[in-house]
Motif scaffolding. Structure first.
Motif, PDB file in Angstrom:
ATOM      1  N   ARG A  66       4.039   9.752  -7.361  1.00  0.00           N
ATOM      2  CA  ARG A  66       5.186  10.279  -8.175  1.00  0.00           C
ATOM      3  C   ARG A  66       4.603  10.602  -8.958  1.00  0.00           C
ATOM      4  NH1 ARG A  66       8.162  13.174 -10.081  1.00  0.00           N
ATOM      5  NH2 ARG A  66       9.956  12.087 -11.682  1.00  0.00           N
ATOM      6  N   ALA A  67       3.244   9.953  -9.818  1.00  0.00           N
ATOM      7  CA  ALA A  67       2.539  10.013 -10.871  1.00  0.00           C
ATOM      8  C   ALA A  67       1.863  11.879 -11.635  1.00  0.00           C
ATOM      9  CB  ALA A  67       1.909   8.347 -11.480  1.00  0.00           C
ATOM     10  N   SER A  68       1.867  12.437  -9.870  1.00  0.00           N
ATOM     11  CA  SER A  68       1.290  13.087 -10.114  1.00  0.00           C
ATOM     12  C   SER A  68       2.181  14.078 -10.244  1.00  0.00           C
ATOM     13  CB  SER A  68       0.368  14.128  -8.733  1.00  0.00           C
ATOM     14  OG  SER A  68       1.527  13.778  -7.427  1.00  0.00           O
ATOM     15  N   GLY A  69       3.796  14.489 -10.468  1.00  0.00           N
ATOM     16  CA  GLY A  69       4.422  14.779 -11.037  1.00  0.00           C
ATOM     17  C   GLY A  69       5.026  15.152  -9.846  1.00  0.00           C
ATOM     18  N   LEU A  70       4.752  14.927  -8.481  1.00  0.00           N
ATOM     19  CA  LEU A  70       5.757  15.448  -7.104  1.00  0.00           C
ATOM     20  C   LEU A  70       6.649  14.705  -6.522  1.00  0.00           C
ATOM     21  CD1 LEU A  70       3.150  15.723  -4.660  1.00  0.00           C
ATOM     22  CD2 LEU A  70       4.442  17.733  -6.598  1.00  0.00           C
ATOM     23  N   ARG A 121       1.223  -1.199   0.160  1.00  0.00           N
ATOM     24  CA  ARG A 121       0.197  -0.534  -0.033  1.00  0.00           C
ATOM     25  C   ARG A 121       0.886   1.203   0.166  1.00  0.00           C
ATOM     26  NH1 ARG A 121      -2.808  -3.402   3.736  1.00  0.00           N
ATOM     27  NH2 ARG A 121      -1.742  -1.778   5.685  1.00  0.00           N
ATOM     28  N   ALA A 122       1.790   1.337   0.770  1.00  0.00           N
ATOM     29  CA  ALA A 122       3.085   2.408   0.754  1.00  0.00           C
ATOM     30  C   ALA A 122       2.873   2.733  -0.563  1.00  0.00           C
ATOM     31  CB  ALA A 122       3.891   2.249   1.790  1.00  0.00           C
ATOM     32  N   VAL A 123       3.908   1.688  -1.533  1.00  0.00           N
ATOM     33  CA  VAL A 123       4.469   1.513  -3.021  1.00  0.00           C
ATOM     34  C   VAL A 123       3.541   2.231  -3.978  1.00  0.00           C
ATOM     35  CG1 VAL A 123       5.164   0.707  -4.586  1.00  0.00           C
ATOM     36  CG2 VAL A 123       5.799   0.203  -2.517  1.00  0.00           C
ATOM     37  N   ALA A 124       2.402   1.833  -2.773  1.00  0.00           N
ATOM     38  CA  ALA A 124       1.115   2.290  -4.005  1.00  0.00           C
ATOM     39  C   ALA A 124       1.634   3.855  -4.604  1.00  0.00           C
ATOM     40  CB  ALA A 124       0.060   1.924  -4.101  1.00  0.00           C
ATOM     41  N   LEU A 125       0.742   4.088  -2.961  1.00  0.00           N
ATOM     42  CA  LEU A 125       0.683   5.491  -2.333  1.00  0.00           C
ATOM     43  C   LEU A 125       2.344   5.808  -2.700  1.00  0.00           C
ATOM     44  CD1 LEU A 125      -1.320   7.454  -1.247  1.00  0.00           C
ATOM     45  CD2 LEU A 125       0.070   7.104   0.704  1.00  0.00           C
ATOM     46  N   ALA A 126       2.784   5.921  -2.970  1.00  0.00           N
ATOM     47  CA  ALA A 126       4.367   6.562  -3.350  1.00  0.00           C
ATOM     48  C   ALA A 126       4.085   6.431  -4.775  1.00  0.00           C
ATOM     49  CB  ALA A 126       5.393   6.000  -2.994  1.00  0.00           C
TER      50      ALA A 126
END
Length: 91
Positions: free
Chosen positions: A16-20, A7-12
């Motif tokens: 990241r996909a949002s550009g941050l 879950r932590a990796v999926a959230l990360a």
């Protein structure tokens, strides 16, 4: 991989996909065992950093090279050793 870590990796990955810029921060590497190398490869491929707050991989070492690989391999071996000893004790 453990469900909480997944879950932590999926959230990360979402962040990241949002550009941050994104870094997954963990207390230490020892409990990851063999999952550590795969996790590092997965995060590196998606542009997510990996940082540990304590242990041999603390602070400035990125998840690549000998400085990362050797302790990761030793963690996997240590975890397997502890598991084997625990099973022997139960017998």
């Amino acid at each position: 991989m453990r469900p909480g870590l997944e879950r932590a990796v999926a959230l990360a990955a979402e962040v990241r996909a949002s550009g941050l810029a994104t870094t997954l921060v963990m207390h230490e590497h020892k409990r990851l065992g063999r999952d550590l190398a795969a996790l590092a490869d997965q995060l590196r491929a998606t542009g997510i950093g990996l940082e540990f707050l304590s242990g041999e991989l603390q602070d400035g070492h990125g998840p690549s090279g000998v400085v990362f690989t050797v302790p990761a391999a030793l963690s996997g071996m240590e975890r397997a050793y502890i598991r084997d000893r625990t099973l022997e004790g139960h017998e």
